[in-house]
Write an enzyme that holds these catalytic residues in place. Structure first.
Site, PDB file in Angstrom:
ATOM      1  N   LYS A 171       4.754  18.873 -14.963  1.00 31.03           N
ATOM      2  CA  LYS A 171       4.724  19.424 -13.595  1.00 31.03           C
ATOM      3  C   LYS A 171       5.931  18.927 -12.813  1.00 31.03           C
ATOM      4  CE  LYS A 171       2.758  21.159  -9.752  1.00 31.03           C
ATOM      5  NZ  LYS A 171       1.602  20.730  -8.993  1.00 31.03           N
ATOM      6  N   HIS A 256       0.869  28.291  -7.274  1.00 31.70           N
ATOM      7  CA  HIS A 256       0.507  28.715  -5.908  1.00 31.70           C
ATOM      8  C   HIS A 256       1.613  29.422  -5.114  1.00 31.70           C
ATOM      9  CE1 HIS A 256       2.315  24.849  -5.225  1.00 31.70           C
ATOM     10  NE2 HIS A 256       1.231  24.145  -5.376  1.00 31.70           N
ATOM     11  N   ASP A 325      -6.127  25.421  -6.915  1.00 24.98           N
ATOM     12  CA  ASP A 325      -5.397  24.282  -6.332  1.00 24.98           C
ATOM     13  C   ASP A 325      -6.386  23.390  -5.568  1.00 24.98           C
ATOM     14  OD1 ASP A 325      -3.507  22.460  -5.511  1.00 24.98           O
ATOM     15  OD2 ASP A 325      -2.557  23.763  -4.042  1.00 24.98           O
ATOM     16  N   GLY A 344      -4.036  19.863   1.647  1.00 23.23           N
ATOM     17  CA  GLY A 344      -4.868  20.167   0.487  1.00 23.23           C
ATOM     18  C   GLY A 344      -6.306  20.434   0.881  1.00 23.23           C
TER      19      GLY A 344
HETATM   20  C1  NCD Z   1      -1.782  18.860  -3.218  1.00 22.58           C
HETATM   21  C2  NCD Z   1      -2.523  17.549  -3.285  1.00 22.58           C
HETATM   22  O1  NCD Z   1      -3.175  17.192  -2.318  1.00 22.58           O
HETATM   23  O2  NCD Z   1      -2.467  16.901  -4.342  1.00 22.58           O
HETATM   24  N1  NCD Z   1      -1.857  19.415  -1.893  1.00 22.58           N
HETATM   25  C3  NCD Z   1      -1.751  20.716  -1.545  1.00 22.58           C
HETATM   26  O3  NCD Z   1      -1.766  20.992  -0.344  1.00 22.58           O
HETATM   27  N2  NCD Z   1      -1.635  21.676  -2.435  1.00 22.58           N
HETATM   28  C4  NCD Z   1      -0.384  18.565  -3.641  1.00 22.58           C
HETATM   29  C5  NCD Z   1       0.547  19.681  -3.584  1.00 22.58           C
HETATM   30  O4  NCD Z   1       0.460  20.586  -4.416  1.00 22.58           O
HETATM   31  O5  NCD Z   1       1.407  19.642  -2.725  1.00 22.58           O
HETATM   32 ZN    ZN Z   2       1.284  22.050  -5.506  1.00 18.87          ZN
END
Ligand code: NCD
Ligand code: ZN
Length: 462
Positions: A171, A256, A325, A344
Site C-alpha cells: 500500500k 477510494h 474503507d 475515517g
Molecule cells: C484512514 C484511516 O483512518 O486509517 N482514514 C480515512 O479517512 N480513509 C486512512 C486513510 O485512508 O487516509
Molecule cells: Zn486511504
C-alpha cells in the site's frame, strides 16, 4: 435429537480453544442451506447448498438426509460471501479503536466473509515479521477470513519477503507514507512497482497528491478541511501514478476514488483497477456542516455534482470494486476540532444494506453488486476459491432478506466505532445469516460463532 442451541454452544467452546492459525475443526464446517434462492451468476435458482468440511460439496434442487446442521433459507437469497478489500482493523496497537474480533464481527454482520486489512497500524505492517505477528494475533480472534496488505517499502529484498509472507498488496499511502518512502520521487515509486510486478504482488494506492504548502492543518471547519483537499489532488496523483505504472508494468489498484475522470482513465489503462466507497457514492460535502466529524474522512466528500457523476459511472460499470474503507476511530478522538479529529468512518455494517437499497430502487442490478463486492475483489487479489457458489469453492455464503426494511443505527454496530454519517438512513435489504467456511458466524442480529473461528489467509494460497 440435539437442539441447535446446544450444538452452537458446543461449537463455540470448541472454537474458543483454537490456538493456532491452522487449527480449524472440520466437523464444524458442515452445513446444509435449504430452499434458498441461489445466485447462479445471472439470476436465482431455488435449491440447497451442502457444505462439507468448509467447501461446497453439492448444489441441487433438493438435498435431504445429509445428517448435518440445516438452515431453512426459504424466502432468502444466497449470495457468495462478500469480500472487502479495504478495511482498517486497527489491531495490534490501536485496539482501543477496533480489534480483530470486533472488526470481523462487524464484517460478518455486514455480509462480508473475507476482509483485507490495511497496514497503517501500530506497529505498521512493514516487514515480514510484523505481518507474521499480525497473522498470529488475528488467528485467535477473527470471525471471518482475513488477509493483510503491507506497507510499500523501498528495499527490494523487503518487498520479496513481504510477498513470501503472504501480503496481498503493497500500500502506497501518498499523503503520508506508512513506512519511510520518498513519495515525491517518481523513480522510487517506479522501482518499488517494478519489484512488486516481478514478485506478482499488486500495489494499492491512496491517490491524493498533497503538495507541501497545501496543507490542511490550519483550517477551522470540516467544510474548509474538505475544500483544502480538492479533486485536483486526486487527478494529479492518478495521472502521475498511471504514467509511472506504465513503465513499471505492475498491477495498481486505486483505492477510494471520488471522480468519474479517475475511473475513466483507469478503465482505459491495462493492469489498473479502481475502487469506490459507499460514502463517496451516496453522500456529498453539504452534510459536513451538520454531521461534522461523523462525515469526515479522506479523500473528503465532494460536491453533489461530483458525487452524482461517480454514482452514475459506477452504475454503468466503470468501476472494478466497492470497498467500505472501514476506518474506525474512538468517538472521543473524532469529536474534536478538525485539526485534531482523525479522518475515517466505519463502513462494514452499512455497505451491503445501502447497496441492496440501490438494488431495490432498481438503480443497481444484483449482478453488478456481486461483480463489485465479490467477483472482482476475488479476481484482483487472487482469491481463487472464493466468490463462487459452485462445487469445490469455499463455503462462504451470505443469506440476504432482500425485502427487509430497516434503519441504520450505529449504536447497534459490532464495530467499536459507534457513529456513522448514515445514521437514520432507511434501507431495504438486510443480512440474515453469514456463513464462513461452512460455519454460521452471524444469524439474525447475533454473532453465533466463537472468536478465532475464521481463517487467516496468505496471498497465493487461497
Ligand atoms: C484512514 C484511516 O483512518 O486509517 N482514514 C480515512 O479517512 N480513509 C486512512 C486513510 O485512508 O487516509
Ligand atoms: Zn486511504
Amino acid at each position: 435429537m440435539e437442539s441447535s442451541s446446544v450444538r452452537t454452544a458446543q461449537r463455540n467452546l470448541a472454537r474458543s480453544k483454537k490456538t493456532t492459525e491452522t487449527a480449524v475443526d472440520l466437523e464444524d464446517r458442515n452445513i446444509l442451506v435449504k430452499d434458498a434462492d441461489i445466485w447462479n451468476g445471472k439470476g436465482f435458482t431455488r435449491g440447497c447448498i451442502l457444505i462439507l468440511e468448509g467447501r461446497i460439496k453439492r448444489i441441487a434442487r433438493s438435498i435431504t438426509d445429509s445428517g448435518v446442521e440445516t438452515i431453512d433459507a426459504l424466502g432468502l437469497k444466497a449470495l457468495p460471501g462478500l469480500i472487502d478489500v479495504h478495511v482498517h482493523l486497527r489491531d495490534i496497537g490501536l485496539a482501543y479503536k477496533e480489534d480483530f474480533a470486533t472488526g470481523t464481527a462487524a464484517a460478518a454482520a455486514g455480509g462480508f466473509t473475507t476482509v483485507l486489512d490495511m497496514p497503517n497500524t501500530v506497529p505498521p505492517t512493514d516487514s515480514a515479521s510484523r505481518l507474521i505477528e499480525k497473522r498470529r494475533v488475528a488467528a485467535q480472534k477473527t470471525y471471518v477470513n482475513v488477509g493483510f496488505h503491507a506497507a510499500a517499502v523501498s528495499d527490494s529484498h523487503d518487498i520479496e519477503s513481504l510477498a513470501d509472507a503472504g501480503a496481498f498488496s503493497l500500500k502506497l499511502y501518498m499523503p503520508k507514507p506508512i513506512a519511510p518512502f520518498d513519495v515525491e520521487n517518481d523513480q522510487a515509486i517506479e522501482k518499488m512497482m517494478r519489484t512488486a510486478g516481478r514478485v506478482g504482488t499488486p500495489v494499492t494506492v491512496h491517490a491524493e497528491d498533497l503538495v507541501t504548502g497545501e496543507n490542511t492543518s490550519k483550517t477551522d471547519s470540516f467544510e474548509a478541511a474538505a475544500e483544502a483537499r480538492p479533486p485536483i489532488f486526486e487527478t494529479r496523483a492518478v495521472d502521475r501514478l498511471l504514467r509511472i505504472q506504465k513503465k513499471a508494468r505492475c498491477h495498481v489498484h486505486y483505492c477510494h476514488l471520488t471522480l468519474r475522470s479517475s475511473l475513466t482513465k483507469i478503465t482505459g489503462s491495462t493492469r489498473s483497477t479502481s475502487e469506490v466507497t459507499p460514502h463517496h457514492l451516496l453522500l456529498s460535502k453539504k452534510i459536513l456542516s451538520s454531521l461534522r466529524w461523523r462525515a469526515w474522512m479522506v479523500p473528503p466528500l465532494r460536491s453533489e455534482e461530483t458525487r452524482w457523476s461517480l454514482l452514475k459511472s459506477t452504475l454503468t460499470g466503470l468501476c472494478s470494486v466497492i470497498a467500505s474503507d472501514h476506518a474506525p476511530h474512538a468517538v472521543i478522538e473524532k469529536d474534536q476540532s478538525v485539526s485534531k479529529s482523525p479522518p475515517g468512518i466505519p463502513g462494514l455494517e452499512t455497505t451491503l444494506p445501502l447497496m441492496l437499497t440501490l438494488v431495490n430502487r432498481q438503480q443497481m442490478s444484483l449482478s453488478l453488486l456481486v461483480k463489485l463486492l465479490c467477483d472482482n475483489p476475488a479476481r484482483i487479489f487472487g482469491l481463487k476459491s472464493k466468490a463462487k457458489l459452485r462445487r469445490g469453492a469455499d463455503g462462504d455464503v451470505v443469506l440476504v432478506d432482500l425485502k427487509k426494511k430497516s434503519m441504520i443505527d450505529s449504536s447497534k454496530f459490532f464495530s467499536k466505532a459507534k457513529y456513522s454519517p448514515f445514521d437514520g438512513f432507511r434501507t431495504q435489504g438486510a443480512v440474515h445469516s453469514t456463513i464462513v467456511g461452512g460455519g454460521v458466524v452471524y444469524r439474525e442480529g447475533e454473532i453465533v460463532a466463537g472468536e478465532g473461528s475464521g481463517s487467516v489467509l496468505r496471498s497465493g494460497s487461497c
